[in-house]
Structure formats: structure tokens, C-alpha cells
Enzyme design. Structure first.
Site, PDB file in Angstrom:
ATOM      1  N   GLU A 141      17.211  70.207  29.079  1.00  0.00           N
ATOM      2  CA  GLU A 141      18.638  70.554  29.099  1.00  0.00           C
ATOM      3  C   GLU A 141      19.293  70.158  27.778  1.00  0.00           C
ATOM      4  O   GLU A 141      18.965  69.125  27.195  1.00  0.00           O
ATOM      5  CB  GLU A 141      19.291  69.803  30.268  1.00  0.00           C
ATOM      6  N   ARG A 158      20.614  60.252  26.868  1.00  0.00           N
ATOM      7  CA  ARG A 158      20.760  60.268  25.408  1.00  0.00           C
ATOM      8  C   ARG A 158      22.178  60.712  25.039  1.00  0.00           C
ATOM      9  O   ARG A 158      22.390  61.567  24.194  1.00  0.00           O
ATOM     10  CB  ARG A 158      19.754  61.239  24.787  1.00  0.00           C
ATOM     11  N   GLU A 159      23.153  60.098  25.706  1.00  0.00           N
ATOM     12  CA  GLU A 159      24.537  60.516  25.499  1.00  0.00           C
ATOM     13  C   GLU A 159      25.060  60.130  24.121  1.00  0.00           C
ATOM     14  O   GLU A 159      24.813  59.041  23.632  1.00  0.00           O
ATOM     15  CB  GLU A 159      25.471  59.878  26.539  1.00  0.00           C
ATOM     16  N   ASP A 211      23.231  69.807  26.339  1.00  0.00           N
ATOM     17  CA  ASP A 211      24.591  69.793  26.912  1.00  0.00           C
ATOM     18  C   ASP A 211      25.728  69.590  25.941  1.00  0.00           C
ATOM     19  O   ASP A 211      25.674  68.671  25.123  1.00  0.00           O
ATOM     20  CB  ASP A 211      24.748  68.547  27.816  1.00  0.00           C
ATOM     21  N   GLU A 234      29.663  68.676  26.869  1.00  0.00           N
ATOM     22  CA  GLU A 234      30.616  68.438  27.962  1.00  0.00           C
ATOM     23  C   GLU A 234      31.943  67.980  27.372  1.00  0.00           C
ATOM     24  O   GLU A 234      31.976  67.026  26.591  1.00  0.00           O
ATOM     25  CB  GLU A 234      30.100  67.351  28.904  1.00  0.00           C
ATOM     26  N   GLN A 249      31.104  65.121  24.824  1.00  0.00           N
ATOM     27  CA  GLN A 249      29.859  64.402  25.101  1.00  0.00           C
ATOM     28  C   GLN A 249      28.686  65.370  24.993  1.00  0.00           C
ATOM     29  O   GLN A 249      28.732  66.471  25.524  1.00  0.00           O
ATOM     30  CB  GLN A 249      29.904  63.795  26.504  1.00  0.00           C
TER      31      GLN A 249
END
Ligand SMILES: *[C@@H]1O[C@H](CO)[C@@H](O)[C@H](O)[C@H]1NC(C)=O
Length: 296
Positions: free
Chosen positions: A107, A135-136, A109, A111, A124
Site C-alpha cells: 500500500e 512507516r508514517e 498512502d 492521508e 500523512q
């Protein structure tokens, strides 16, 4: 030689220079929503504008909504122009992401976490490989994302995943297979976008709740660019990951170039709120990809 000839030689030279520097992804081509996307839930909360070249996603007390790409892709360049929910958007999350199906999924992302009027959004990002995320990274944007449409893009090939905001790289995740890390390379992904209520976590960690007096909340989208290697069957996926013939497979796109790394550094220095790579409490041992991705 007349002026016209000189002009054409000039153009050729400029193009040669551009292809030599080369790492800026191809310019997105704007297409109608319908060409690449379909609603995935609550289709009545999607409003079509300008003959379908733009859409509004609507979140109200009853429901949010979302859409997804018709095709699945293994590598390519994907972008969207979005204008996020304005005013008091605390608790509201808008996401744009790529995801494969099944367990051990991959995935990529974006956000966008809303905020109270006048307070900044947070963007994010995260990368999941083989079902593992955590792994933000969180940044503030250098503009107000609720005022105008801005472009958010992902370039994904065998060597790297690069996240761009208005052509400025904000994150890179390199293929670190040699360091023992999984990299998304064989599971085709679909693109998804959604708008929903996430006031249990989104704004100031869930302290700020969605103010329904301001509903409906609206996010606008246009462009819907997809330039990917379409793969439905395993055989097609095999071709996407081995043929190497697409523009994003070429060496110019294997890494960011110097100017792009400088811009990435600017984003890191000026706008970073959180980076898992520097979270010692969570990761006493820095994750292996962090130095290669120039996060430390
Ligand atoms: C919302 O605004 C507050 C106060 O400026 C800030 O601390 C926070 O990071 C902002 N964003 C979110 C999503 O909480």
C-alpha cells in the site's frame, strides 16, 4: 539558416537537455473521472461536475464516500488534483492511496487530516510492503490545500516509490531488497480515494471532534491521471515487472535527481512534523531503509 530553423534546433536542444536530466515524471493528462474510476461505496455521495471531468465527494452525518480505479496496475505514474474540505474540517480525513488485495498487501498512502478553521492540515504518508506498514511520516503543506486544486502524485517503479506534491518530492521509498526489505514489485494495485469521518484519531490525536453543524463536507477532484502498466492476470503482472520498456522503467527514473533531492530536503527541514525514522522511542534501532531514503 532562417529564424524558423534556429527555433526548431533550439527546441530539439532543450528537449535533449530535459531528457538527460530526466527525472521529472511525464506531464499528467487530464481525463474524465469515468475513464479511470468508479464509485466504490455510497455512489449517491459523489457529485459529477463539468460533464464528469471533476467530482465532489460529500461527507454528511449519514455517510462518507469513495471511489476506485477500474484497472489494477503494477508500476506507473498516478496523480490527482484535489481541493480539500475547507473551513472547520477537524475530524475529517481525505485519502488517496494505492493498494493491492489479499493478505500481505502492499500500500502507498496519502492521508489528509483536517483541522479546525485556520489550523493547518497534516499530510500523512505511509508505505506497506508485504502487509507491514508502520512507516508514517507527517508534514504540513506550504500552501492552504483547501483554497485551490493541487496535484498529488505517486511514481512507482522497480527502483523506488516517490511521492510528489505539485511536482515537489515529499518522500521517497527506495527498493531496499538487498537490505532484506520487501518492496512492492509483483502485486498489482488499484487506486482508491475516500472521504470519511475519523474523529476518533485524526485531529490532535482524536481530541478535536467533527462539528456536524458544518456538514456537508466537500472535497473536490479533477485530472484523474493514470499512466500505469495494467495487470489483471499473473502473466500481465510478470510482463509489467520484467519488460522494462515503459518510461518509468528507464534509469532517469530510478532515483531522484540532484534538484529533486534538494527540494525533498527543503520539505524535510521546513515542514516535517513526524518521521518514523527519527522516532527513537518506537524504533530504538533505526529502520534499515531510512538512510537510503535520506530520512536521516
Ligand atoms: C491542527 O492544529 C493544531 C494546532 O495548530 C496542530 O497542533 C495540529 O498538528 C493540526 N493538525 C492536526 C491534524 O491535528
Amino acid at each position: 539558416m532562417d529564424l524558423r530553423q534556429l527555433y526548431f534546433i533550439g527546441i530539439i536542444l532543450i528537449n535533449l537537455c530535459i531528457s538527460a536530466i530526466g527525472a521529472q515524471p511525464r506531464k499528467p493528462v487530464d481525463v474524465p473521472f469515468q475513464k479511470n474510476y468508479v464509485p466504490s461505496w455510497s455512489p449517491d455521495h459523489i457529485k459529477y461536475k463539468n460533464g464528469g471531468s471533476s467530482v465532489d465527494l460529500v461527507l454528511d452525518k449519514i455517510s462518507g464516500t469513495g471511489f476506485q480505479s477500474r484497472g489494477s496496475y503494477l508500476f506507473g505514474h498516478f496523480s490527482m488534483r484535489m481541493k480539500l474540505v475547507g473551513g472547520d474540517s477537524a475530524g475529517v480525513v481525505t485519502a488517496f492511496y494505492l493498494s493491492s488485495e489479499g493478505n500481505e498487501h502492499d500500500e502507498i498512502d496519502f492521508e489528509f487530516l483536517g483541522n479546525r478553521t485556520g489550523q493547518p492540515y497534516i499530510l500523512q504518508t505511509n508505505v506497506f510492503t508485504g502487509g507491514k506498514g508502520d512507516r508514517e511520516q507527517r508534514i504540513y503543506l506550504w500552501f492552504d490545500p483547501t483554497k485551490d486544486l493541487h496535484s498529488y502524485a505517486v511514481l512507482w517503479n522497480m527502483k523506488q516509490i516517490a511521492f510528489f506534491v505539485d511536482e515537489i518530492p515529499i518522500r521517497v521509498f527506495k527498493n531496499s531488497k538487498d537490505l532484506g526489505l520487501k518492496f512492492p514489485f509483483n502485486r498489482p494495485m488499484k487506486l482508491y480515494s475516500s472521504l470519511w469521518n475519523a474523529d476518533d484519531w485524526a485531529t490532535r490525536g482524536g481530541l478535536e471532534k467533527t462539528n456536524w453543524a458544518n456538514a456537508p463536507f466537500i472535497a473536490s477532484y479533477t485530472s484523474f491521471h493514470i499512466d500505469g502498466c495494467e495487470a489483471t492476470t499473473p502473466k500481465e503482472a510478470q510482463v509489467c515487472s520484467t519488460a522494462g520498456l515503459k518510461w518509468w522503467d528507464q534509469t532517469a527514473f530510478a532515483d531522484l535527481d540532484g534538484p529533486q533531492y534538494r527540494r525533498l530536503k527543503w520539505v524535510r527541514q521546513k515542514f516535517t512534523i513526524y518521521n518514523y525514522c527519527t522516532d527513537k522511542a518506537r524504533y530504538p534501532k533505526t529502520p534499515v531503509e531510512c538512510s537510503r531514503d535520506r530520512d536521516i
